[in-house]
Design a protein around this motif. Structure first.
Motif, PDB file in Angstrom:
ATOM      1  N   GLN A  78       0.842  -1.191   0.000  1.00 61.12           N
ATOM      2  CA  GLN A  78       0.000   0.000   0.000  1.00 61.12           C
ATOM      3  C   GLN A  78       0.882   1.247   0.000  1.00 61.12           C
ATOM      4  OE1 GLN A  78      -2.859  -0.032   3.134  1.00 61.12           O
ATOM      5  NE2 GLN A  78      -3.340   2.122   2.904  1.00 61.12           N
ATOM      6  N   GLY A  79       0.511   2.225  -0.835  1.00 59.24           N
ATOM      7  CA  GLY A  79       1.242   3.483  -0.897  1.00 59.24           C
ATOM      8  C   GLY A  79       2.286   3.549  -2.005  1.00 59.24           C
ATOM      9  N   GLN A  80       2.644   2.420  -2.604  1.00 61.00           N
ATOM     10  CA  GLN A  80       3.638   2.428  -3.679  1.00 61.00           C
ATOM     11  C   GLN A  80       3.034   2.915  -4.984  1.00 61.00           C
ATOM     12  OE1 GLN A  80       4.924  -1.760  -3.428  1.00 61.00           O
ATOM     13  NE2 GLN A  80       6.993  -0.960  -3.166  1.00 61.00           N
ATOM     14  N   ARG A  81       3.826   3.664  -5.774  1.00 65.00           N
ATOM     15  CA  ARG A  81       3.425   4.042  -7.134  1.00 65.00           C
ATOM     16  C   ARG A  81       3.937   2.945  -8.060  1.00 65.00           C
ATOM     17  NH1 ARG A  81       5.736   8.389  -9.499  1.00 65.00           N
ATOM     18  NH2 ARG A  81       4.055   8.438 -10.993  1.00 65.00           N
ATOM     19  N   ILE A 106      -1.005   2.258  -5.183  1.00 64.01           N
ATOM     20  CA  ILE A 106      -1.714   1.151  -4.541  1.00 64.01           C
ATOM     21  C   ILE A 106      -2.434   1.669  -3.305  1.00 64.01           C
ATOM     22  CG2 ILE A 106      -1.476  -1.077  -3.378  1.00 64.01           C
ATOM     23  CD1 ILE A 106       0.918  -1.630  -5.207  1.00 64.01           C
ATOM     24  N   GLU A 107      -3.757   1.462  -3.291  1.00 66.58           N
ATOM     25  CA  GLU A 107      -4.581   1.895  -2.168  1.00 66.58           C
ATOM     26  C   GLU A 107      -4.778   0.766  -1.157  1.00 66.58           C
ATOM     27  OE1 GLU A 107      -7.374   4.811  -2.558  1.00 66.58           O
ATOM     28  OE2 GLU A 107      -5.559   5.710  -3.375  1.00 66.58           O
ATOM     29  N   ARG A 108      -4.852  -0.477  -1.657  1.00 72.11           N
ATOM     30  CA  ARG A 108      -5.102  -1.625  -0.787  1.00 72.11           C
ATOM     31  C   ARG A 108      -4.562  -2.882  -1.441  1.00 72.11           C
ATOM     32  NH1 ARG A 108     -11.133  -2.308   0.307  1.00 72.11           N
ATOM     33  NH2 ARG A 108     -11.027  -3.597  -1.517  1.00 72.11           N
ATOM     34  N   THR A 109      -4.127  -3.828  -0.613  1.00 73.62           N
ATOM     35  CA  THR A 109      -3.610  -5.103  -1.100  1.00 73.62           C
ATOM     36  C   THR A 109      -4.352  -6.231  -0.391  1.00 73.62           C
ATOM     37  OG1 THR A 109      -1.436  -4.167  -1.521  1.00 73.62           O
ATOM     38  CG2 THR A 109      -1.532  -6.540  -1.299  1.00 73.62           C
ATOM     39  N   GLU A 110      -4.732  -7.252  -1.161  1.00 74.52           N
ATOM     40  CA  GLU A 110      -5.408  -8.423  -0.599  1.00 74.52           C
ATOM     41  C   GLU A 110      -4.689  -9.668  -1.068  1.00 74.52           C
ATOM     42  OE1 GLU A 110      -9.440  -8.278  -1.919  1.00 74.52           O
ATOM     43  OE2 GLU A 110      -9.765  -6.284  -1.114  1.00 74.52           O
ATOM     44  N   GLN A 120      -1.003 -14.654  -6.000  1.00 70.14           N
ATOM     45  CA  GLN A 120      -2.464 -14.644  -5.910  1.00 70.14           C
ATOM     46  C   GLN A 120      -3.007 -13.315  -5.410  1.00 70.14           C
ATOM     47  OE1 GLN A 120      -4.115 -17.276  -7.142  1.00 70.14           O
ATOM     48  NE2 GLN A 120      -2.097 -18.062  -7.602  1.00 70.14           N
ATOM     49  N   SER A 121      -2.121 -12.382  -5.037  1.00 68.10           N
ATOM     50  CA  SER A 121      -2.602 -11.126  -4.463  1.00 68.10           C
ATOM     51  C   SER A 121      -3.219 -10.221  -5.530  1.00 68.10           C
ATOM     52  CB  SER A 121      -1.475 -10.403  -3.727  1.00 68.10           C
ATOM     53  OG  SER A 121      -0.440 -10.068  -4.610  1.00 68.10           O
ATOM     54  N   ARG A 122      -4.150  -9.389  -5.056  1.00 68.50           N
ATOM     55  CA  ARG A 122      -4.816  -8.400  -5.902  1.00 68.50           C
ATOM     56  C   ARG A 122      -4.647  -7.048  -5.231  1.00 68.50           C
ATOM     57  NH1 ARG A 122      -7.821 -10.006  -9.913  1.00 68.50           N
ATOM     58  NH2 ARG A 122      -9.170  -8.185  -9.916  1.00 68.50           N
ATOM     59  N   HIS A 123      -4.520  -6.025  -6.042  1.00 68.65           N
ATOM     60  CA  HIS A 123      -4.284  -4.685  -5.531  1.00 68.65           C
ATOM     61  C   HIS A 123      -5.361  -3.736  -6.054  1.00 68.65           C
ATOM     62  CE1 HIS A 123      -0.317  -6.115  -4.372  1.00 68.65           C
ATOM     63  NE2 HIS A 123      -0.227  -6.634  -5.576  1.00 68.65           N
ATOM     64  N   THR A 124      -5.807  -2.840  -5.197  1.00 70.61           N
ATOM     65  CA  THR A 124      -6.688  -1.761  -5.604  1.00 70.61           C
ATOM     66  C   THR A 124      -5.787  -0.577  -5.894  1.00 70.61           C
ATOM     67  OG1 THR A 124      -8.442  -2.587  -4.175  1.00 70.61           O
ATOM     68  CG2 THR A 124      -8.648  -0.311  -4.935  1.00 70.61           C
ATOM     69  N   VAL A 125      -5.766  -0.152  -7.167  1.00 72.21           N
ATOM     70  CA  VAL A 125      -4.856   0.903  -7.604  1.00 72.21           C
ATOM     71  C   VAL A 125      -5.658   2.114  -8.066  1.00 72.21           C
ATOM     72  CG1 VAL A 125      -3.026   1.489  -9.258  1.00 72.21           C
ATOM     73  CG2 VAL A 125      -3.146  -0.818  -8.327  1.00 72.21           C
ATOM     74  N   MET A 126      -5.258   3.298  -7.615  1.00 74.39           N
ATOM     75  CA  MET A 126      -5.868   4.562  -8.053  1.00 74.39           C
ATOM     76  C   MET A 126      -5.110   5.028  -9.286  1.00 74.39           C
ATOM     77  SD  MET A 126      -8.022   7.112  -7.727  1.00 74.39           S
ATOM     78  CE  MET A 126      -8.685   7.033  -6.077  1.00 74.39           C
ATOM     79  N   HIS A 161      -8.186   8.908 -12.242  1.00 74.24           N
ATOM     80  CA  HIS A 161      -8.558   9.078 -10.837  1.00 74.24           C
ATOM     81  C   HIS A 161      -9.657   8.106 -10.416  1.00 74.24           C
ATOM     82  CE1 HIS A 161      -5.955  12.532 -10.472  1.00 74.24           C
ATOM     83  NE2 HIS A 161      -6.472  13.002 -11.594  1.00 74.24           N
ATOM     84  N   GLN A 162      -9.655   6.930 -11.032  1.00 78.85           N
ATOM     85  CA  GLN A 162     -10.588   5.871 -10.657  1.00 78.85           C
ATOM     86  C   GLN A 162      -9.787   4.681 -10.147  1.00 78.85           C
ATOM     87  OE1 GLN A 162     -13.191   4.971 -13.917  1.00 78.85           O
ATOM     88  NE2 GLN A 162     -14.200   6.951 -13.814  1.00 78.85           N
ATOM     89  N   THR A 163     -10.389   3.897  -9.253  1.00 85.32           N
ATOM     90  CA  THR A 163      -9.696   2.717  -8.745  1.00 85.32           C
ATOM     91  C   THR A 163      -9.935   1.531  -9.669  1.00 85.32           C
ATOM     92  OG1 THR A 163     -11.560   2.159  -7.310  1.00 85.32           O
ATOM     93  CG2 THR A 163      -9.776   3.455  -6.326  1.00 85.32           C
ATOM     94  N   GLU A 164      -8.933   0.673  -9.726  1.00 85.79           N
ATOM     95  CA  GLU A 164      -9.007  -0.541 -10.541  1.00 85.79           C
ATOM     96  C   GLU A 164      -8.470  -1.699  -9.724  1.00 85.79           C
ATOM     97  OE1 GLU A 164      -7.841  -0.047 -14.822  1.00 85.79           O
ATOM     98  OE2 GLU A 164      -6.878   1.754 -14.038  1.00 85.79           O
ATOM     99  N   GLN A 165      -9.026  -2.893  -9.937  1.00 83.36           N
ATOM    100  CA  GLN A 165      -8.510  -4.099  -9.317  1.00 83.36           C
ATOM    101  C   GLN A 165      -7.437  -4.672 -10.248  1.00 83.36           C
ATOM    102  OE1 GLN A 165      -9.387  -5.478  -6.263  1.00 83.36           O
ATOM    103  NE2 GLN A 165     -10.382  -3.499  -6.049  1.00 83.36           N
ATOM    104  N   VAL A 166      -6.219  -4.804  -9.737  1.00 79.84           N
ATOM    105  CA  VAL A 166      -5.092  -5.233 -10.563  1.00 79.84           C
ATOM    106  C   VAL A 166      -4.439  -6.459  -9.930  1.00 79.84           C
ATOM    107  CG1 VAL A 166      -2.892  -4.536 -11.578  1.00 79.84           C
ATOM    108  CG2 VAL A 166      -4.688  -2.831 -11.233  1.00 79.84           C
TER     109      VAL A 166
END
Length: 57
Positions: A5-8, A23-27, A32-38, A43-48
Motif C-alpha cells: 500500500q502506498g507504492q506508485r 496502490i490503495e489496498r492489497t489483498e 495470488q494477491s490483488r491490488h486496488t490501484v488509483m 482518478h478511478q480505482t481498478e482491481q489489478v
C-alpha cells in the motif's frame, strides 16, 4: 515482488494498456494477491492482479 500500500506502480489495465497509479489496498499474498490501484490519469480505482504490475515507480 510483493507490492505494498502506498507504492506508485506501472501496470497493465483491463484493456491491456500501460497505466500508472498508487496502490490503495492489497489483498492476498504472492502471485495470488490483488491490488486496488488509483489510476493517476483517470482518478478511478481498478482491481489489478499481481502479475499485471510491471514495476515500481
Amino acid at each position: 515482488m510483493p507490492y505494498k500500500q502506498g507504492q506508485r506502480v506501472q501496470y497493465r489495465n483491463e484493456q491491456g494498456q500501460q497505466a500508472q497509479g498508487k496502490i490503495e489496498r492489497t489483498e492476498g499474498q504472492g502471485q495470488q494477491s490483488r491490488h486496488t490501484v488509483m489510476n493517476e490519469k483517470t482518478h478511478q480505482t481498478e482491481q489489478v492482479p499481481e502479475n499485471q504490475i510491471e514495476r515500481e515507480l
